[in-house]
Design an enzyme around this catalytic site. Structure first.
Site, mmCIF file in Angstrom:
data_model
loop_
_atom_site.group_PDB
_atom_site.id
_atom_site.type_symbol
_atom_site.label_atom_id
_atom_site.label_comp_id
_atom_site.label_asym_id
_atom_site.label_seq_id
_atom_site.Cartn_x
_atom_site.Cartn_y
_atom_site.Cartn_z
ATOM 1 N N ALA A 150 20.216 10.986 -1.960
ATOM 2 C CA ALA A 150 19.835 9.925 -2.893
ATOM 3 C C ALA A 150 19.929 10.440 -4.330
ATOM 4 C CB ALA A 150 18.402 9.475 -2.592
ATOM 5 N N GLN A 157 17.722 10.869 -6.571
ATOM 6 C CA GLN A 157 16.672 11.851 -6.899
ATOM 7 C C GLN A 157 16.499 12.871 -5.774
ATOM 8 O OE1 GLN A 157 15.161 12.725 -9.624
ATOM 9 N NE2 GLN A 157 16.332 11.188 -10.742
ATOM 10 N N SER A 158 17.568 13.202 -5.094
ATOM 11 C CA SER A 158 17.492 14.160 -3.980
ATOM 12 C C SER A 158 17.029 15.544 -4.441
ATOM 13 C CB SER A 158 18.874 14.273 -3.330
ATOM 14 O OG SER A 158 18.905 15.380 -2.447
ATOM 15 N N ASN A 159 15.944 16.009 -3.838
ATOM 16 C CA ASN A 159 15.489 17.381 -4.086
ATOM 17 C C ASN A 159 16.421 18.378 -3.404
ATOM 18 O OD1 ASN A 159 12.955 16.509 -5.328
ATOM 19 N ND2 ASN A 159 12.471 15.786 -3.258
ATOM 20 N N CYS A 194 19.659 18.038 -2.959
ATOM 21 C CA CYS A 194 20.865 18.238 -3.775
ATOM 22 C C CYS A 194 20.580 19.202 -4.927
ATOM 23 C CB CYS A 194 21.385 16.904 -4.305
ATOM 24 S SG CYS A 194 22.185 15.897 -3.031
#
Ligand SMILES: *Cc1c(COP(=O)(O)O)cnc(C)c1O
Length: 337
Positions: free
Chosen positions: A73, A75-77, A79
């Site tokens: 997503a 706001q992927s942590n 990534c």
């Protein structure tokens, strides 16, 4: 020997701290609540993906790959931590991220860009569905990519949480603690599968309670099935045992109905309580929802007063900055004494 002789790339500042939430425990006048601070794993603002990435990046390096690809997503942590891990290991990083280009990136997305990741916008796909496509195009230009699945949740990544249980058990012994329940946010299944395998490996008795964050399936599977699949992969590895049992997989489902990333009243209260009572930040998407579930269950007297609960903080705090609009009304919440 299990996992200790597998490739691993050191990324985390481990062990992470373990301490009591004294003020929260007494505020709720229920069981003792401890917290394991995987928001402080040290890699680019921390989080649970750091532990998974030690094994995933270890594999990528061992296989001579020059690039990693993952997705998630906006706001992927996962990534953000993958971009940081790739930078530390001198690998290129391609991220397949939901949505489309925006002019003022913030939170995790801003950090992805600062870390030098190359971003491929994937529109409605928020679980890395287009990773294979990006991998094919990189291969056709002569690159050697390592594919990291959504959430880093395969058996290689999950080893990070097998190892983490050993770390937790060592700390519990040192402080003479006997946890009855281990509670955390569960979303792509790697953390829960790893904790369950670690529970078998280190012969622990605590209940493993995953608070489901996202009701959508993972790679076509309901979350329980995904956890089972990863667990079986871990139990099949050399040094593990075919006798390992995931047991009855406990997934608390009733707190994700609003949908992934929707910050409701319960999440806001959890963020406010932890911040004002303990000076600790929860993230709006995962740990706030998991803590809200724990608080609700304590209020409903679902735990005994002499239980000792471990809340595993899985990180995610940089996304607080991307939720400033949703969180700005937080001062209007009244605290129930
Ligand atoms: C990814 C993530 C989780 C969920 O972990 P899974 O292994 O995907 O189930 C929980 N909390 C935070 C902050 C995360 O980034």
């Amino acid at each position: 020997m299990y996992f200790l002789d597998l490739p691993r790339f050191s990324l985390g500042f481990l062990p992470t701290p373990l301490h009591k939430l004294k003020a929260l425990s007494s505020y709720l006048s229920g069981p003792s609540i401890f917290i394991k601070r995987d928001d402080l794993t040290g890699l680019a603002f921390g989080g649970n993906k750091t532990r998974k990435l030690e094994f995933l990046i270890g594999n990528a390096v061992a296989q001579g790959c020059d690039t990693v690809i993952t997705g998630g997503a906006i706001q992927s942590n996962h990534c953000r931590q993958t971009a940081a891990a790739a930078a530390a290991a001198n690998l290129d990083c391609h991220l397949v991220i939901a949505g489309e280009d925006i002019s003022h990136p913030t939170g995790n997305l801003l950090l992805d860009i600062l870390l030098g990741a190359i971003i491929h916008w994937s529109g409605k796909f928020r679980k890395g569905e287009l990773i294979p496509e990006v991998a094919d195009s990189l291969k056709s230009t002569g690159r050697k990519p390592y594919l990291i699945p959504y959430g880093g949740s395969d058996r290689t990544g999950a080893l990070g949480y097998v190892d983490a249980v050993g770390e937790l058990v060592g700390q519990a012994e040192l402080y003479n603690l006997n946890f009855s329940h281990v509670v955390f946010a569960s979303s792509s299944g790697g953390t829960q599968a790893g904790v369950l395998a670690g529970k078998n490996l280190f012969r622990q008795n605590f209940d493993v309670i995953g608070v489901q964050i996202d009701k959508e399936p993972v790679e076509g599977l309901p979350l329980e099935d995904k956890i089972n699949e990863i667990f079986s992969g871990l139990a099949d590895m050399p040094g593990a045992s075919k006798r390992w049992e995931p047991g009855n997989i406990i997934l608390v489902k009733s707190y994700c109905n609003e949908g992934y990333g929707v910050v409701g009243k319960a999440e806001k209260e959890a963020i406010q309580l932890l911040a004002t009572l303990e000076g600790i930040f929860l993230d709006p998407v995962y740990t706030a929802r998991a803590m809200a579930a724990l608080i609700d269950k304590i209020r409903k007297k679902e735990f005994d007063k002499d239980d000792t609960i471990l809340f595993w903080h899985t990180g995610g705090t940089p996304s607080l900055f991307a939720y400033s609009e949703e969180l700005s009304g937080i001062q209007n919440l009244t605290m129930i004494p």
